[in-house]
Write an enzyme that holds these catalytic residues in place. Structure first.
Site, PDB file in Angstrom:
ATOM      1  N   ASP A 164      11.643  -6.946   4.697  1.00  0.00           N
ATOM      2  CA  ASP A 164      11.159  -8.070   3.890  1.00  0.00           C
ATOM      3  C   ASP A 164      11.988  -8.300   2.634  1.00  0.00           C
ATOM      4  OD1 ASP A 164       8.972  -9.008   5.401  1.00  0.00           O
ATOM      5  OD2 ASP A 164       7.848  -7.217   4.850  1.00  0.00           O
ATOM      6  N   HIS A 215       8.321   2.244   4.026  1.00  0.00           N
ATOM      7  CA  HIS A 215       8.014   1.978   5.433  1.00  0.00           C
ATOM      8  C   HIS A 215       7.250   3.147   6.018  1.00  0.00           C
ATOM      9  CE1 HIS A 215       8.577   0.701   9.587  1.00  0.00           C
ATOM     10  NE2 HIS A 215       8.746  -0.492   9.054  1.00  0.00           N
TER      11      HIS A 215
HETATM   12  N1  COA Z   1       6.498   1.027  -4.134  1.00  0.00           N
HETATM   13  C1  COA Z   1       6.195   2.148  -4.806  1.00  0.00           C
HETATM   14  N2  COA Z   1       5.810   3.287  -4.217  1.00  0.00           N
HETATM   15  C2  COA Z   1       5.742   3.288  -2.871  1.00  0.00           C
HETATM   16  C3  COA Z   1       6.056   2.165  -2.108  1.00  0.00           C
HETATM   17  C4  COA Z   1       6.445   1.002  -2.793  1.00  0.00           C
HETATM   18  N3  COA Z   1       6.755  -0.120  -2.122  1.00  0.00           N
HETATM   19  N4  COA Z   1       5.902   2.463  -0.801  1.00  0.00           N
HETATM   20  C5  COA Z   1       5.499   3.738  -0.746  1.00  0.00           C
HETATM   21  N5  COA Z   1       5.407   4.233  -1.992  1.00  0.00           N
HETATM   22  C6  COA Z   1       5.011   5.596  -2.352  1.00  0.00           C
HETATM   23  C7  COA Z   1       3.506   5.711  -2.416  1.00  0.00           C
HETATM   24  O1  COA Z   1       3.012   5.431  -3.703  1.00  0.00           O
HETATM   25  C8  COA Z   1       3.321   7.159  -2.041  1.00  0.00           C
HETATM   26  O2  COA Z   1       3.654   7.947  -3.140  1.00  0.00           O
HETATM   27  P1  COA Z   1       2.718   9.181  -3.540  1.00  0.00           P
HETATM   28  O3  COA Z   1       2.767  10.101  -2.334  1.00  0.00           O
HETATM   29  O4  COA Z   1       3.361   9.713  -4.768  1.00  0.00           O
HETATM   30  O5  COA Z   1       1.359   8.601  -3.764  1.00  0.00           O
HETATM   31  C9  COA Z   1       4.397   7.395  -0.994  1.00  0.00           C
HETATM   32  O6  COA Z   1       5.428   6.463  -1.307  1.00  0.00           O
HETATM   33  C10 COA Z   1       3.925   7.205   0.430  1.00  0.00           C
HETATM   34  O7  COA Z   1       3.312   5.928   0.536  1.00  0.00           O
HETATM   35  P2  COA Z   1       2.200   5.562   1.594  1.00  0.00           P
HETATM   36  O8  COA Z   1       1.423   4.384   1.085  1.00  0.00           O
HETATM   37  O9  COA Z   1       1.433   6.763   2.023  1.00  0.00           O
HETATM   38  O10 COA Z   1       3.065   5.118   2.803  1.00  0.00           O
HETATM   39  P3  COA Z   1       2.579   4.229   3.980  1.00  0.00           P
HETATM   40  O11 COA Z   1       3.309   4.640   5.169  1.00  0.00           O
HETATM   41  O12 COA Z   1       1.099   4.162   4.099  1.00  0.00           O
HETATM   42  O13 COA Z   1       3.041   2.757   3.459  1.00  0.00           O
HETATM   43  C11 COA Z   1       3.886   0.649   3.261  1.00  0.00           C
HETATM   44  C12 COA Z   1       3.944   1.962   4.038  1.00  0.00           C
HETATM   45  C13 COA Z   1       4.864  -0.319   3.900  1.00  0.00           C
HETATM   46  C14 COA Z   1       2.478   0.057   3.334  1.00  0.00           C
HETATM   47  C15 COA Z   1       4.265   0.904   1.781  1.00  0.00           C
HETATM   48  O14 COA Z   1       5.566   1.418   1.724  1.00  0.00           O
HETATM   49  C16 COA Z   1       4.123  -0.328   0.918  1.00  0.00           C
HETATM   50  O15 COA Z   1       3.024  -0.605   0.409  1.00  0.00           O
HETATM   51  N6  COA Z   1       5.224  -1.110   0.712  1.00  0.00           N
HETATM   52  C17 COA Z   1       5.161  -2.314  -0.049  1.00  0.00           C
HETATM   53  C18 COA Z   1       4.723  -3.472   0.833  1.00  0.00           C
HETATM   54  C19 COA Z   1       5.782  -3.872   1.823  1.00  0.00           C
HETATM   55  O16 COA Z   1       6.937  -4.026   1.478  1.00  0.00           O
HETATM   56  N7  COA Z   1       5.361  -4.071   3.058  1.00  0.00           N
HETATM   57  C20 COA Z   1       6.242  -4.489   4.129  1.00  0.00           C
HETATM   58  C21 COA Z   1       6.374  -3.384   5.133  1.00  0.00           C
HETATM   59  S1  COA Z   1       7.564  -3.777   6.352  1.00  0.00           S
END
Ligand code: COA
Length: 382
Positions: free
Chosen positions: A317, A266
């Site tokens: 989710d 998140h």
């Molecule tokens: N699975 C694996 N790794 C994850 C992850 C996931 N679901 N969510 C975050 N990470 C990791 C990233 O790879 C990153 O690692 P790194 O620093 O080693 O590269 C780190 O955690 C930070 O992730 P980041 O993408 O910068 O965080 P964000 O704030 O931009 O992303 C989301 C938030 C929700 C987009 C992300 O957690 C995600 O893609 N989740 C899966 C989709 C999902 O469930 N969405 C519903 C949201 S309510």
């Protein structure tokens, strides 16, 4: 713009940490894992409040009396019918088109039949809001029925919107546990501060465009797998895992291949999302009751494995997927259910934006060339 002015700018990727609005609708404390709707704790709301009470709270900023909540419920249910042309449009969509795409189109089309479509007075906006809150669940239920070759059903005036949605989708009235679970699911999904779809809705409202346009845009943003589209993919993953013993290897394989585990992570929460415990509880009860305990067990093992491997918690989710599945909702409709619930929050934010509007128009840092010599068309070579 001079080069110097441009160089002073710094783009905040993903607008992370940017405060883009003042809002009293909801508060997310990502460090302590707290969520408030209009000042009230989500745990109290989930345990004690109906969906109608919750929407009233989000829209009016205060708790309703019993009479107000009942009036809100019955008025909203009375708005659940759709114009026949919209049902016809739903019928005409190709059977393999995604339900979120159909919903986005149907909401946009509804504007053409709304008596208040271009009336932007506050009273008209609230009328449109209540209609949309009621019509969106009907669009989803009708689409499913039509695609199953079944006639759409009329709402039961005694039920609220969540129970009617289940009834109109499946054709059987939900029992007590199902009604409770559907209500809690929609209550928990009703609002979540300035998430991507809510921000989209506010941007559109800030141009003083209409409510249907703002909701259509919000639906487009919610559809993406990084936002509301994650719940469908969660279920596909859980169904792809043969048994609890396989979970560890399955998740390890995904992480090795740098794949995101859907339903985890998140932007704001750094600890467990307070909504998870409620959904986990209903997932366990509903899966056990429908002889699908293995799905809940796989989900729990996935949660444990991802937390141990990456320190990342499930988001709303994750267990909403097994809850919806156990309620008999097909996975391709999961995101539309999220949308039906989030309509409450989108409306609250749109109305807040209208009430104190300033056009949302940020800027960008220019990364292109400057001062290139112009070449007339006749002199350009391939
Ligand atoms: N699975 C694996 N790794 C994850 C992850 C996931 N679901 N969510 C975050 N990470 C990791 C990233 O790879 C990153 O690692 P790194 O620093 O080693 O590269 C780190 O955690 C930070 O992730 P980041 O993408 O910068 O965080 P964000 O704030 O931009 O992303 C989301 C938030 C929700 C987009 C992300 O957690 C995600 O893609 N989740 C899966 C989709 C999902 O469930 N969405 C519903 C949201 S309510």
């Amino acid at each position: 713009m001079s080069v110097d002015q441009n160089n002073d700018k710094v783009a905040i990727r993903g607008l992370e940490g940017v405060v883009a609005a003042d809002s009293s609708v909801s508060y997310v404390d990502g460090i302590h894992g707290r969520l408030l709707y209009q000042g009230y704790d989500i745990n109290d709301i989930a345990e004690h409040m109906t969906y109608s009470e919750t929407v009233f709270l989000l829209w009016r900023g205060r708790l309703p009396t019993r009479a107000e909540a009942e009036a809100f419920r019955s008025e909203a249910v009375a708005e659940m019918r759709l114009p026949s042309q919209v049902v016809e449009m739903i019928r005409l969509t190709p059977p393999n088109s995604h339900p979120m795409g159909v919903l986005r189109g149907a909401v946009s089309m509804l504007a053409n039949f709304d008596p208040d479509a271009e009336n932007v007075s506050s009273e008209a906006n609230w009328r449109k809001a209540k209609r949309l809150l009621a019509q969106i669940p009907t669009i989803i239920a009708d689409l499913h029925r039509v695609r199953c070759g079944l006639p759409p059903l009329s709402p039961d005036p005694h039920f609220d919107i969540p129970a009617n949605f289940l009834y109109m989708l499946r054709g059987t009235p939900p029992d007590k546990l199902e009604r409770e679970a559907m209500q809690v699911l929609m209550v928990l999904l009703a609002d979540h501060e300035l998430n991507a779809s809510t921000f989209t809705a506010r941007v559109i409202a800030s141009t003083l465009s209409d409510m249907h346009s703002a909701l259509t845009g919000a639906l487009g943003a919610l559809k993406g797998p990084l936002h509301g589209g994650a719940n469908q993919r969660v279920m596909e993953m859980i169904q792809d895992i043969p048994d609890v013993e396989t979970v560890q290897a399955y998740i390890a394989g995904m992480l090795e291949n740098k794949k995101r585990i859907m339903g985890f992570g998140h932007r704001v929460y750094r600890t467990e999302d307070p909504r998870t415990q409620h959904l986990r509880k209903y997932s366990e009860m509903l899966c056990a009751r429908s002889n699908q305990q293995h799905l809940h067990e796989i989900a729990q093992r996935v949660e444990q494995t991802v937390l141990e491997a990456k320190g990342i918690y499930p988001n709303v989710d994750f267990y909403s997927a097994t809850v919806q599945h156990a309620l008999g909702i097909p996975p391709e409709y999961f995101t539309t259910v999220f949308a039906a619930a989030r309509t409450a929050g989108w409306v609250a934010h749109i109305m807040e934006q209208y009430a104190d509007n300033r056009l949302i128009r940020p800027t960008s840092r220019y990364t292109g060339e400057m001062g290139l010599a112009f070449v007339p068309l006749r002199d350009r070579v391939a």
